[in-house]
Design a protein around this motif. Sequence first.
Motif, mmCIF file in Angstrom:
data_model
loop_
_atom_site.group_PDB
_atom_site.id
_atom_site.type_symbol
_atom_site.label_atom_id
_atom_site.label_comp_id
_atom_site.label_asym_id
_atom_site.label_seq_id
_atom_site.Cartn_x
_atom_site.Cartn_y
_atom_site.Cartn_z
ATOM 1 N N ARG A 81 0.825 -1.202 0.000
ATOM 2 C CA ARG A 81 0.000 0.000 0.000
ATOM 3 C C ARG A 81 0.861 1.254 0.000
ATOM 4 O O ARG A 81 0.595 2.215 -0.728
ATOM 5 C CB ARG A 81 -0.901 0.000 1.227
ATOM 6 C CG ARG A 81 -1.647 1.295 1.366
ATOM 7 C CD ARG A 81 -2.479 1.354 2.626
ATOM 8 N NE ARG A 81 -3.171 2.635 2.639
ATOM 9 C CZ ARG A 81 -4.079 2.972 3.531
ATOM 10 N NH1 ARG A 81 -4.407 2.136 4.463
ATOM 11 N NH2 ARG A 81 -4.660 4.146 3.477
ATOM 12 N N VAL A 82 1.892 1.260 0.839
ATOM 13 C CA VAL A 82 2.757 2.431 0.934
ATOM 14 C C VAL A 82 3.440 2.697 -0.415
ATOM 15 O O VAL A 82 3.447 3.830 -0.906
ATOM 16 C CB VAL A 82 3.822 2.250 2.040
ATOM 17 C CG1 VAL A 82 4.929 3.265 1.897
ATOM 18 C CG2 VAL A 82 3.177 2.372 3.406
ATOM 19 N N SER A 136 -19.498 -0.424 -5.039
ATOM 20 C CA SER A 136 -20.082 -0.719 -6.344
ATOM 21 C C SER A 136 -19.027 -0.780 -7.451
ATOM 22 O O SER A 136 -19.279 -1.344 -8.505
ATOM 23 C CB SER A 136 -21.199 0.275 -6.690
ATOM 24 O OG SER A 136 -20.819 1.566 -6.356
ATOM 25 N N LEU A 137 -17.837 -0.226 -7.188
ATOM 26 C CA LEU A 137 -16.765 -0.373 -8.171
ATOM 27 C C LEU A 137 -16.063 -1.727 -8.034
ATOM 28 O O LEU A 137 -15.134 -2.029 -8.784
ATOM 29 C CB LEU A 137 -15.729 0.750 -8.007
ATOM 30 C CG LEU A 137 -16.167 2.147 -8.441
ATOM 31 C CD1 LEU A 137 -15.115 3.176 -8.070
ATOM 32 C CD2 LEU A 137 -16.432 2.189 -9.934
ATOM 33 N N GLY A 138 -16.499 -2.509 -7.063
ATOM 34 C CA GLY A 138 -15.899 -3.828 -6.872
ATOM 35 C C GLY A 138 -14.505 -3.776 -6.256
ATOM 36 O O GLY A 138 -13.693 -4.661 -6.461
ATOM 37 N N LEU A 139 -14.225 -2.709 -5.492
ATOM 38 C CA LEU A 139 -12.875 -2.566 -4.925
ATOM 39 C C LEU A 139 -12.735 -3.187 -3.537
ATOM 40 O O LEU A 139 -11.633 -3.272 -3.002
ATOM 41 C CB LEU A 139 -12.493 -1.089 -4.845
ATOM 42 C CG LEU A 139 -12.437 -0.313 -6.163
ATOM 43 C CD1 LEU A 139 -12.092 1.138 -5.910
ATOM 44 C CD2 LEU A 139 -11.416 -0.945 -7.099
ATOM 45 N N MET A 140 -13.877 -3.616 -2.970
ATOM 46 C CA MET A 140 -13.814 -4.177 -1.620
ATOM 47 C C MET A 140 -12.838 -5.349 -1.584
ATOM 48 O O MET A 140 -12.769 -6.136 -2.528
ATOM 49 C CB MET A 140 -15.204 -4.673 -1.179
ATOM 50 C CG MET A 140 -16.240 -3.590 -1.035
ATOM 51 S SD MET A 140 -15.986 -2.500 0.352
ATOM 52 C CE MET A 140 -16.512 -3.519 1.715
ATOM 53 N N THR A 142 -9.791 -5.385 -1.992
ATOM 54 C CA THR A 142 -8.593 -5.273 -2.829
ATOM 55 C C THR A 142 -7.718 -4.144 -2.289
ATOM 56 O O THR A 142 -8.204 -3.264 -1.574
ATOM 57 C CB THR A 142 -8.929 -4.920 -4.297
ATOM 58 O OG1 THR A 142 -9.433 -3.580 -4.335
ATOM 59 C CG2 THR A 142 -9.956 -5.869 -4.876
ATOM 60 N N ILE A 143 -6.460 -4.170 -2.647
ATOM 61 C CA ILE A 143 -5.518 -3.147 -2.193
ATOM 62 C C ILE A 143 -5.941 -1.768 -2.728
ATOM 63 O O ILE A 143 -5.677 -0.740 -2.108
ATOM 64 C CB ILE A 143 -4.082 -3.504 -2.650
ATOM 65 C CG1 ILE A 143 -3.041 -2.548 -2.059
ATOM 66 C CG2 ILE A 143 -3.957 -3.465 -4.161
ATOM 67 C CD1 ILE A 143 -2.398 -3.051 -0.825
ATOM 68 N N TRP A 144 -6.654 -1.764 -3.870
ATOM 69 C CA TRP A 144 -7.031 -0.489 -4.498
ATOM 70 C C TRP A 144 -8.002 0.308 -3.651
ATOM 71 O O TRP A 144 -8.047 1.536 -3.746
ATOM 72 C CB TRP A 144 -7.605 -0.736 -5.892
ATOM 73 C CG TRP A 144 -6.607 -1.473 -6.733
ATOM 74 C CD1 TRP A 144 -6.682 -2.764 -7.165
ATOM 75 C CD2 TRP A 144 -5.334 -0.969 -7.189
ATOM 76 N NE1 TRP A 144 -5.545 -3.090 -7.849
ATOM 77 C CE2 TRP A 144 -4.699 -2.013 -7.879
ATOM 78 C CE3 TRP A 144 -4.683 0.258 -7.067
ATOM 79 C CZ2 TRP A 144 -3.446 -1.872 -8.452
ATOM 80 C CZ3 TRP A 144 -3.428 0.400 -7.635
ATOM 81 C CH2 TRP A 144 -2.821 -0.660 -8.321
ATOM 82 N N SER A 222 -12.675 -9.350 4.783
ATOM 83 C CA SER A 222 -11.951 -10.467 5.377
ATOM 84 C C SER A 222 -10.741 -9.949 6.148
ATOM 85 O O SER A 222 -9.951 -9.164 5.622
ATOM 86 C CB SER A 222 -11.503 -11.414 4.263
ATOM 87 O OG SER A 222 -10.378 -12.144 4.696
ATOM 88 N N SER A 223 -10.602 -10.411 7.380
ATOM 89 C CA SER A 223 -9.491 -9.924 8.198
ATOM 90 C C SER A 223 -8.148 -10.382 7.641
ATOM 91 O O SER A 223 -7.105 -9.847 7.995
ATOM 92 C CB SER A 223 -9.654 -10.369 9.645
ATOM 93 O OG SER A 223 -9.719 -11.777 9.698
ATOM 94 N N ALA A 224 -8.171 -11.372 6.726
ATOM 95 C CA ALA A 224 -6.921 -11.813 6.101
ATOM 96 C C ALA A 224 -6.328 -10.689 5.252
ATOM 97 O O ALA A 224 -5.127 -10.656 5.003
ATOM 98 C CB ALA A 224 -7.170 -13.037 5.236
ATOM 99 N N ASN A 225 -7.192 -9.746 4.803
ATOM 100 C CA ASN A 225 -6.715 -8.661 3.938
ATOM 101 C C ASN A 225 -6.395 -7.380 4.687
ATOM 102 O O ASN A 225 -6.135 -6.345 4.066
ATOM 103 C CB ASN A 225 -7.771 -8.350 2.869
ATOM 104 C CG ASN A 225 -7.987 -9.521 1.948
ATOM 105 O OD1 ASN A 225 -7.039 -10.237 1.626
ATOM 106 N ND2 ASN A 225 -9.223 -9.740 1.542
ATOM 107 N N PHE A 226 -6.458 -7.428 6.009
ATOM 108 C CA PHE A 226 -6.194 -6.214 6.779
ATOM 109 C C PHE A 226 -4.761 -5.728 6.579
ATOM 110 O O PHE A 226 -3.829 -6.528 6.646
ATOM 111 C CB PHE A 226 -6.392 -6.470 8.273
ATOM 112 C CG PHE A 226 -7.821 -6.438 8.725
ATOM 113 C CD1 PHE A 226 -8.819 -5.939 7.911
ATOM 114 C CD2 PHE A 226 -8.167 -6.904 9.993
ATOM 115 C CE1 PHE A 226 -10.140 -5.903 8.332
ATOM 116 C CE2 PHE A 226 -9.484 -6.880 10.423
ATOM 117 C CZ PHE A 226 -10.467 -6.377 9.587
#
Lengths: 293, 299
Positions: A81-82, A136-140, A142-144, A222-226
Amino acid sequence: MIKSKTFGSYLSDIIIWTVLLLLTALCFLPLMNMVSVSFSDSTAAQANQVGLLPVNVNFNSYRLLLEDAQFWRSFMISVERVVLGTALNLLLTVLMAYPLSKNTKQFGARNIYMNVMIFAMLFSGGMIPLFIVVKSLGLMDTIWSLILPGAVPIFNVILLMNFFKSIPDSLEEAAIMDGASKLKILFKIYLPISLPALATIGLFSIVGHWNDYFSGLLYMNSSANFPLQTYIQQLNVDVTKITDPSQLKAIASVSNKTLNAAKIVVSIIPVLLIYPFLQKYFTSGLVIGSVKE
Amino acid sequence: MWKRKYRSGQLGYHLMMAPGMIFLIIFSFVPMFGIVMAFQDYVPAKGILGSQWVGLTNFEYMLQIPDSWNILRNTVLIALGKIIFGTIVPIVFALLLNEIRLKWAKRSIQTIVYLPNFLSWAVVAAIVINVFDYHGPINSFLQAFGHQPIMFLASNDWFRTVIIGSDVWKNFGYGAIVYLAALTGIDPGLYEASSIDGANRFQQLLHVTFPGILPTIMLISALNLGNILNAGFDQIYALYNPIVYETGDVIDTYVYRVGLLGQQYSFATAIGLLKSVVSFTLLIAANKLSIKFANLRIF
């Protein structure tokens, strides 16, 4: 300056030093305690026996931490992310600051863009409409979702724009005569002389991305993506969910204090690594900001 | 000839603005249109276009429930506390630090007190929970003086104080930088002149130093005015719990909890809209004030 030391001036010196050292200790001690707990024996830590120095120094919690797959997964998500977030922030900031640094004769729509951006900086649709857009952009998940909503740091654009304004036009005019394109002027002439300003903006971008925990909570189902700070925040979650005061006493004795402390210490290390650079640049950042529009 | 070439370059400027503007449209302006949800009974399955319009029902509901007044009071009290103590402490710290002549000591103190500003609220919350723990250092201290231990984070008497205090702890050092910069801008001749006139340190502070940093104080205060409805979501969310909703629940935490987690999208958007409008108005006013008093545009 000639100084005659009177009793009064000694006294005020003593008071000044005492207050300053107290304030400094107040900032330092809680951090020191966290580090000490992470190196201490876990039963001693659980019993609140660890003060400023570790009790029975050992590396058990760090050994355990090395095997914690989710911690390192979150760590890498934060690193990703950084890197991506700061790169995008810087690219967009540079691209927007340059045209905005022109006057209305050079760039007719300049003021329109400027007002639109200031409006976007001061007014927001709020958390829920933004959430619905991201979803609604389907970004949930994801890193984006962590990078794109904050892609344009408007305040930084204004800072850099002010810096660009201070660069003399004559430099650019010479390049135009030589037939250089706008993009070339920006990257070959403006950027090399703006490195301190870019460093300031970039460092703050890094810290901002690294430290933000809430977008991770908001956009990751999902907490796996935190990302890491969201992961850290979840360590405290027991405390934020209590409904009865007596639960608060019980929590302290179940949670794994030394391991959690080690996680927190490791999560601070990247910030500590860039801290010397931050210190070098944050005053200059303020100076850039004070240039009047 | 030269002029035409210059003007044709404007297309290039628009192209440079384009990528950023696309992001702003998607993530700032589209959500602004999402505000219409506040006047609807929004159902996610139907979307904004299909949901039923309900006029001002959400706003009327807001006026009726006691929660609204509670979160408004909490928000303003916490924000005001942060503004007041977050202004005084950095000024006092900067004034004291300015008296120190030992370079290395000054540098070391600065290095340490600036650091908490760069830690995340997730980390600082962990520190706060640790320090204010039932068996933690503060309570050990209280017990040493014969007091009963206090459950600070589960006490409606203490929660706001802890929030304001920990915010000041995190930010006072960094907040002092502007004042330190203003202090270095004061003409040293003024100090010499006043000491020739027989002024002592305290009198110098009152008549030279303080007037010297007053414009900065005014400017920062004007800026803070726009934050009166920002009590600090990240911090409070990381520290509060159902027991202290009564004193610690603020607009943003309420919007998140009731709106997003509780799925009352329209109602929470209505609250968020009111907050945005008030904050926007205050920021415009702050800008006007700062142009008038400090001759400086904030934006």
